[in-house]
Design an enzyme around this catalytic site. Structure first.
Site, mmCIF file in Angstrom:
data_model
loop_
_atom_site.group_PDB
_atom_site.id
_atom_site.type_symbol
_atom_site.label_atom_id
_atom_site.label_comp_id
_atom_site.label_asym_id
_atom_site.label_seq_id
_atom_site.Cartn_x
_atom_site.Cartn_y
_atom_site.Cartn_z
ATOM 1 N N GLU A 164 17.526 -6.575 41.440
ATOM 2 C CA GLU A 164 16.081 -6.438 41.389
ATOM 3 C C GLU A 164 15.432 -7.715 41.897
ATOM 4 O O GLU A 164 16.000 -8.808 41.768
ATOM 5 C CB GLU A 164 15.622 -6.166 39.951
ATOM 6 C CG GLU A 164 16.100 -4.825 39.408
ATOM 7 C CD GLU A 164 15.605 -4.591 37.989
ATOM 8 O OE1 GLU A 164 14.982 -5.514 37.422
ATOM 9 O OE2 GLU A 164 15.862 -3.499 37.460
ATOM 10 N N PRO A 165 14.228 -7.614 42.476
ATOM 11 C CA PRO A 165 13.545 -8.811 43.010
ATOM 12 C C PRO A 165 13.222 -9.814 41.910
ATOM 13 O O PRO A 165 12.984 -9.454 40.763
ATOM 14 C CB PRO A 165 12.279 -8.256 43.658
ATOM 15 C CG PRO A 165 12.092 -6.910 43.052
ATOM 16 C CD PRO A 165 13.446 -6.390 42.730
ATOM 17 N N ASN A 176 22.423 -9.128 47.678
ATOM 18 C CA ASN A 176 22.794 -10.538 47.539
ATOM 19 C C ASN A 176 24.292 -10.737 47.646
ATOM 20 O O ASN A 176 25.090 -9.833 47.357
ATOM 21 C CB ASN A 176 22.319 -11.099 46.189
ATOM 22 C CG ASN A 176 20.822 -11.264 46.112
ATOM 23 O OD1 ASN A 176 20.133 -10.476 45.472
ATOM 24 N ND2 ASN A 176 20.296 -12.282 46.767
ATOM 25 N N ARG A 203 12.946 -14.220 59.887
ATOM 26 C CA ARG A 203 12.478 -14.587 58.552
ATOM 27 C C ARG A 203 11.103 -15.249 58.656
ATOM 28 O O ARG A 203 10.893 -16.142 59.482
ATOM 29 C CB ARG A 203 13.476 -15.565 57.910
ATOM 30 C CG ARG A 203 12.955 -16.375 56.716
ATOM 31 C CD ARG A 203 12.794 -15.520 55.469
ATOM 32 N NE ARG A 203 12.196 -16.290 54.390
ATOM 33 C CZ ARG A 203 12.877 -16.984 53.489
ATOM 34 N NH1 ARG A 203 14.197 -17.026 53.528
ATOM 35 N NH2 ARG A 203 12.248 -17.641 52.523
ATOM 36 N N ARG A 212 11.889 -10.684 52.375
ATOM 37 C CA ARG A 212 12.402 -11.456 53.505
ATOM 38 C C ARG A 212 13.585 -10.718 54.126
ATOM 39 O O ARG A 212 14.338 -10.032 53.442
ATOM 40 C CB ARG A 212 12.825 -12.850 53.060
ATOM 41 C CG ARG A 212 14.002 -12.904 52.125
ATOM 42 C CD ARG A 212 13.910 -14.000 51.110
ATOM 43 N NE ARG A 212 12.926 -13.708 50.083
ATOM 44 C CZ ARG A 212 12.813 -14.408 48.952
ATOM 45 N NH1 ARG A 212 13.587 -15.431 48.723
ATOM 46 N NH2 ARG A 212 11.911 -14.090 48.048
ATOM 47 N N ASP A 215 17.634 -14.649 53.528
ATOM 48 C CA ASP A 215 17.427 -15.859 52.739
ATOM 49 C C ASP A 215 18.779 -16.544 52.570
ATOM 50 O O ASP A 215 19.722 -15.935 52.058
ATOM 51 C CB ASP A 215 16.832 -15.495 51.375
ATOM 52 C CG ASP A 215 16.383 -16.719 50.599
ATOM 53 O OD1 ASP A 215 16.111 -17.754 51.238
ATOM 54 O OD2 ASP A 215 16.300 -16.643 49.361
ATOM 55 N N ASP A 217 20.584 -20.032 51.035
ATOM 56 C CA ASP A 217 20.370 -21.196 50.174
ATOM 57 C C ASP A 217 21.665 -21.962 49.977
ATOM 58 O O ASP A 217 22.737 -21.369 49.780
ATOM 59 C CB ASP A 217 19.864 -20.766 48.792
ATOM 60 C CG ASP A 217 18.448 -20.239 48.832
ATOM 61 O OD1 ASP A 217 17.618 -20.831 49.553
ATOM 62 O OD2 ASP A 217 18.161 -19.233 48.150
ATOM 63 N N ARG A 241 19.854 -17.587 37.638
ATOM 64 C CA ARG A 241 19.805 -16.392 38.476
ATOM 65 C C ARG A 241 21.126 -15.635 38.428
ATOM 66 O O ARG A 241 22.143 -16.105 38.951
ATOM 67 C CB ARG A 241 19.477 -16.776 39.922
ATOM 68 C CG ARG A 241 18.129 -17.479 40.071
ATOM 69 C CD ARG A 241 17.861 -17.860 41.517
ATOM 70 N NE ARG A 241 16.503 -18.405 41.694
ATOM 71 C CZ ARG A 241 15.997 -18.759 42.858
ATOM 72 N NH1 ARG A 241 16.727 -18.641 43.955
ATOM 73 N NH2 ARG A 241 14.760 -19.238 42.938
#
Length: 272
Positions: A164-165, A176, A203, A212, A215, A217, A241
Site C-alpha cells: 500500500e502507498p 517494491n 520520474r 512515481r 523510485d 533509494d 517501512r
C-alpha cells in the site's frame, strides 16, 4: 572485513602523462607502488596460482595500460588505473596505489611528487519501487540498467512485493523490491546514477511520497553512516517501512543496521 595483502613496490615505467606538451611528447619516468587487497587463504592452502592474483601479470598490465594511455594529471592516471584493476581481476576487493612522478617540472630540487589513493568494491543495498504504468517493467529495467553499468554488479534481487502507498497521498499500490549491488562508485556518484536511471523512466518529483514511475533509494552502503544536503545513509526511514524491510529480509536477513545495531530480521519483527 580485514583482507590479506599482495604488494608490488616501485614498479618503473616510461609514459606520457602531464600537462605540458613536452611531457606528452617526450614522456618521462613514473614509479608505482601497489597494495592489492584480497583473500589469499585458498591459494595458500592449495598452492594454486589461479586461486590468487598473479602479481607478474598485474605488473605487465599496469605497464602496458600506463604506456598506452595519456592523462594530463597523475590524479586521473591513478584513478583510471585503480578502476581498471578492480574490473579486471575478480579476486581483487580493493587497491591502494601510489603513483610517483620523479621528474615533475616544478623547477626545484625534489625526489618526486605523488598521488596516493585507495579504491574498493562496496556492498550496497537499494530499495526499488513503482506505482505508475508498467510497474514490473520499470523495476526490471532498473535492475538491468544497474547491472549494465561498468562499475556496478547486481548480486541479488528480492521478489517483487505489492504494498500500500506510504505517506498519506491517495494513489495506486506500489510494487517494491530490494537488491544487493556491488559497486566502486562513491555514495554521491551512485546517487547521481540512480537519478539518471529514474529520469530515463520519466520520474517526476512533484509531490513528496506521491506516485512515481520509478523510485530508487540507497538503504545501506557498507557500514557507512553519513549525512549531507543530498543524501543520508542509512536511509533515514528504512527501519519504519515494512515495504523495505520485507524484501530486504529476503536477501539480507542478518545484515545489521549500522546505527541501531539490529539485524534486518529483528527490525522487521519489531515493526510487525
Amino acid at each position: 572485513m580485514k583482507y590479506d595483502e599482495i604488494h608490488i613496490e616501485n614498479l618503473e615505467f616510461y609514459a606520457r602523462h602531464g600537462v605540458f606538451p613536452e611531457e606528452t611528447k617526450l614522456g618521462q619516468k613514473f614509479i608505482i607502488s601497489l597494495v592489492m587487497y584480497t583473500d589469499t587463504r585458498a591459494a595458500g592452502k592449495k598452492d594454486e596460482l589461479e586461486l590468487s592474483i598473479d602479481y607478474g601479470e598485474v605488473s605487465h598490465f599496469i605497464t602496458e595500460y600506463m604506456e598506452k594511455n595519456t592523462f594530463k594529471l597523475i590524479e586521473a592516471a591513478a584513478e583510471n588505473l585503480a578502476g581498471e584493476l578492480l574490473l579486471r581481476y575478480p579476486l581483487l576487493e580493493g587497491v591502494e596505489l601510489e603513483l610517483k612522478k620523479p621528474w615533475a617540472p616544478v623547477g626545484l630540487p625534489i625526489d618526486y611528487v605523488s598521488v596516493k589513493i585507495s579504491r574498493f568494491w562496496h556492498k550496497v543495498y537499494l530499495g526499488l519501487g513503482s506505482n505508475m504504468g508498467d510497474k514490473k517493467g520499470y523495476l526490471d529495467q532498473a535492475v538491468k540498467r544497474l547491472d549494465e553499468e561498468k562499475e556496478c554488479k547486481v548480486e541479488k534481487v528480492s521478489g517483487y512485493l505489492v504494498t500500500e502507498p506510504y505517506g498519506g497521498v491517495e494513489q495506486d499500490d506500489f510494487l517494491n523490491a530490494c537488491l544487493l549491488l556491488k559497486t566502486t562508485l562513491s555514495p554521491e556518484e551512485l546517487l547521481d546514477k540512480l537519478h539518471e536511471i529514474e529520469k530515463e523512466a520519466h520520474r517526476e518529483r512533484i509531490v513528496r511520497w506521491g506516485p512515481r514511475t520509478l523510485d530508487l533509494d540507497i538503504l545501506l552502503y557498507d557500514d557507512l553512516v553519513m549525512e549531507s544536503d543530498e543524501l543520508i545513509i542509512p536511509h533515514i526511514e528504512m527501519h519504519l517501512r515494512d515495504f523495505v524491510l520485507k524484501p530486504l529480509s529476503e536477501i539480507a536477513p542478518n545484515i545489521r543496521h549500522p546505527i541501531y545495531k539490529k539485524t534486518v530480521s529483528q527490525l522487521l519483527k519489531e515493526l510487525e
